[in-house]
Design an enzyme around this catalytic site. Structure first.
Site, mmCIF file in Angstrom:
data_model
loop_
_atom_site.group_PDB
_atom_site.id
_atom_site.type_symbol
_atom_site.label_atom_id
_atom_site.label_comp_id
_atom_site.label_asym_id
_atom_site.label_seq_id
_atom_site.Cartn_x
_atom_site.Cartn_y
_atom_site.Cartn_z
ATOM 1 N NE ARG A 37 -5.233 7.862 10.376
ATOM 2 C CZ ARG A 37 -4.821 6.964 9.483
ATOM 3 N NH1 ARG A 37 -5.695 6.471 8.604
ATOM 4 N NH2 ARG A 37 -3.560 6.561 9.457
ATOM 5 N N GLY A 50 -4.756 7.331 5.364
ATOM 6 C CA GLY A 50 -3.780 8.338 5.769
ATOM 7 C C GLY A 50 -2.949 8.860 4.621
ATOM 8 C CD GLU A 88 3.593 -0.611 8.322
ATOM 9 O OE1 GLU A 88 3.961 -1.340 7.400
ATOM 10 O OE2 GLU A 88 3.358 0.603 8.185
ATOM 11 C CG HIS A 110 -1.610 4.402 13.133
ATOM 12 N ND1 HIS A 110 -0.942 3.504 12.340
ATOM 13 C CD2 HIS A 110 -0.699 5.355 13.457
ATOM 14 C CE1 HIS A 110 0.309 3.875 12.191
ATOM 15 N NE2 HIS A 110 0.488 5.000 12.876
ATOM 16 C CE LYS A 146 -1.519 1.693 3.771
ATOM 17 N NZ LYS A 146 -2.175 1.976 5.065
ATOM 18 C CB SER A 147 3.797 2.224 2.049
ATOM 19 O OG SER A 147 3.171 2.038 3.304
ATOM 20 N NE ARG A 177 -1.387 -2.969 8.678
ATOM 21 C CZ ARG A 177 -0.901 -3.451 7.557
ATOM 22 N NH1 ARG A 177 -1.072 -4.729 7.243
ATOM 23 N NH2 ARG A 177 -0.238 -2.676 6.719
ATOM 24 N NE ARG A 206 6.180 6.803 0.900
ATOM 25 C CZ ARG A 206 5.421 6.471 1.948
ATOM 26 N NH1 ARG A 206 4.415 5.613 1.795
ATOM 27 N NH2 ARG A 206 5.647 6.991 3.146
ATOM 28 C CB SER A 249 7.163 9.019 8.807
ATOM 29 O OG SER A 249 6.389 7.946 8.280
#
Length: 435
Positions: free
Chosen positions: A131, A103, A320, A347, A30-31, A392, A35, A178
């Site tokens: 958040r 997020g 995470e 989160h 996902k990250s 999660r 991006r 971050s």
């Protein structure tokens, strides 16, 4: 902490009647996916993003980029993203972007809206309004963005695009996420003067995600520089016609940890030999908790005995993974402490409070500390494991069910945020009768 979901559907997590012996291929990161989509939208030409994650968060990102002027095409090999259009606009209507509870969408796309020439209203699920995003909005304003948030520092807010973003130097408190820092770095090449970010207020969580952002900027042609807590990204044209997304190593966590609870072996296909993903830390964690993890050309092979060693773990850089690790430590041979993860209170839900509450309701001895959890092994019993619309936590409930019959995982569909096929993959892993 948000309230448990009002949805009534649940899933009985399967018990492992024997040591697991299975192979698994997890979906794209996902990250990395989101991006890559953002950088593709900022590039000079189209980018084919191969093997991206197909999930709610990824769809929300593509929808947001489309609203901002990009064109996103689903093709057989992945998604082809055509860059956002910039410059003046004769359209005065406000564009709406739904962030859901993603997020990356909430943090990465407002800066892109400042590059356009329309007003863009950002909002999403009720959870996204809780958040943190205030430090990012303030930093964007200092860099030249016009933002109307009525002083809340939270959604809903409106970004008034003026056809570009000057950039410059800004102090940023990224200690809560971050993603604040990554958001500024990702948009920096498209600004007039580039962006210099000086971190204040403590170290950001998840250093690997910062490394991921810097690495991907380089892959797309940017020239990021770092000196300690200072970052600089000058203006640069971006281009990467073809980009392949790695498997999501954090999503692999429950599969990697399953042999520790059941014995047996799990093989995770496609595990990269080199990566910036924080989930790669699982390889060393498995050994610390009593198993073995061997990386080969065909992926990662994890073997466990069904016994778990307790440990004191600082998960600041890999927060995470906390929900899955907490589940496993409930069955350890001695008390354990997870530290360095106070940021998890911001989160998808307050993950520390949720874990302490839900594990405690099943008989666990789990208490919150200032920056984590203390877990004392205790017999667990059947019951409902509420998930608070947090993907999660669905995975946490699945791990508990390996050892404890009758774990009813609430609202399993919320796992579609990162792994839409998780329930079926998990049942195949465990070997539920009839599968």
């Amino acid at each position: 902490m948000s309230e448990p979901s009002t949805q009534q559907n649940s899933w009985t997590a399967p018990v492992a009647a024997a040591p697991v012996d299975a192979g698994i291929r997890v979906p794209g990161s996902k990250s990395i996916t989101n991006r890559a989509f953002v950088l593709a939208a900022l590039s000079a030409g189209p980018t084919l993003v191969r093997e991206p994650l197909e999930s709610r968060d990824a769809r929300l990102m593509l929808d947001a980029l489309t609203a901002l002027g990009a064109r996103c095409e689903h093709v057989p090999d992945g998604v082809r993203v055509h860059p956002v259009t910039r410059g003046s606009s004769t359209v005065s209507d406000t564009v709406d972007v739904s962030m859901g509870n993603a997020g990356t969408v909430a943090r990465f796309t407002p800066a892109l809206a400042a590059l356009g020439a329309r007003a863009v209203r950002f909002d999403g699920d009720e959870a996204i309004r809780r958040r943190p995003v205030g430090p990012l909005l303030r930093a964007l304003a200092e860099l030249g963005a016009e933002i109307d948030d009525d002083g809340r520092g939270a959604p809903p807010f409106v970004v008034h695009g003026r056809g570009g973003l000057p950039g410059g130097t800004v102090d940023l408190d990224s200690s809560a996420s971050s993603q604040f820092l990554s958001a500024l770095l990702l948009v920096a090449p498209a600004t007039e003067h580039g962006v210099t970010v000086r971190l204040v207020g403590g170290a950001p969580p998840s250093e690997p995600h910062i490394a991921m952002t810097l690495d991907m900027l380089r892959r797309f042609g940017a020239r990021p520089e770092r000196s300690g807590t200072s970052f600089h990204v000058p203006p640069a044209p971006l281009a990467c016609p073809d980009y392949t997304v790695e498997p999501d190593l954090s999503t692999a966590a429950p599969f990697v940890l399953a042999p520790l609870l059941t014995g047996g072996t799990v093989r995770v296909a496609g595990w990269p030999g080199e990566t910036t993903q924080p989930g790669d830390w699982l390889r060393s964690l498995v050994g610390e908790l009593g198993g073995s993890a061997v990386l080969g050309d065909d992926g990662l092979t994890v073997t466990g005995s069904g016994e778990v060693r307790g440990a004191d773990l600082d998960l600041h850089e890999v927060g995470e993974l906390t929900p899955a690790v907490a589940a496993v430590l409930c069955f350890a041979d001695r008390p354990s402490v997870i530290s360095g993860v106070a940021h998890l209170r911001g989160h998808e839900t307050d993950r520390l409070a949720a874990l302490a509450t839900e594990l405690g309701a099943l008989g666990g001895n789990v208490t919150e500390t200032e920056d984590g959890l203390r877990i004392v092994p205790a017999p667990l019993r059947s019951g409902t494991f509420h998930t608070y619309d947090d993907h999660r936590l669905v995975m946490t409930g699945a791990l508990l069910g390996l050892r404890v019959p009758g774990i009813e995982v609430e609202n399993p569909a919320t796992v579609a945020k990162t792994f839409p096929g998780f329930v079926r993959a998990w049942e195949q892993l465990v070997g539920r009768p009839g599968d």
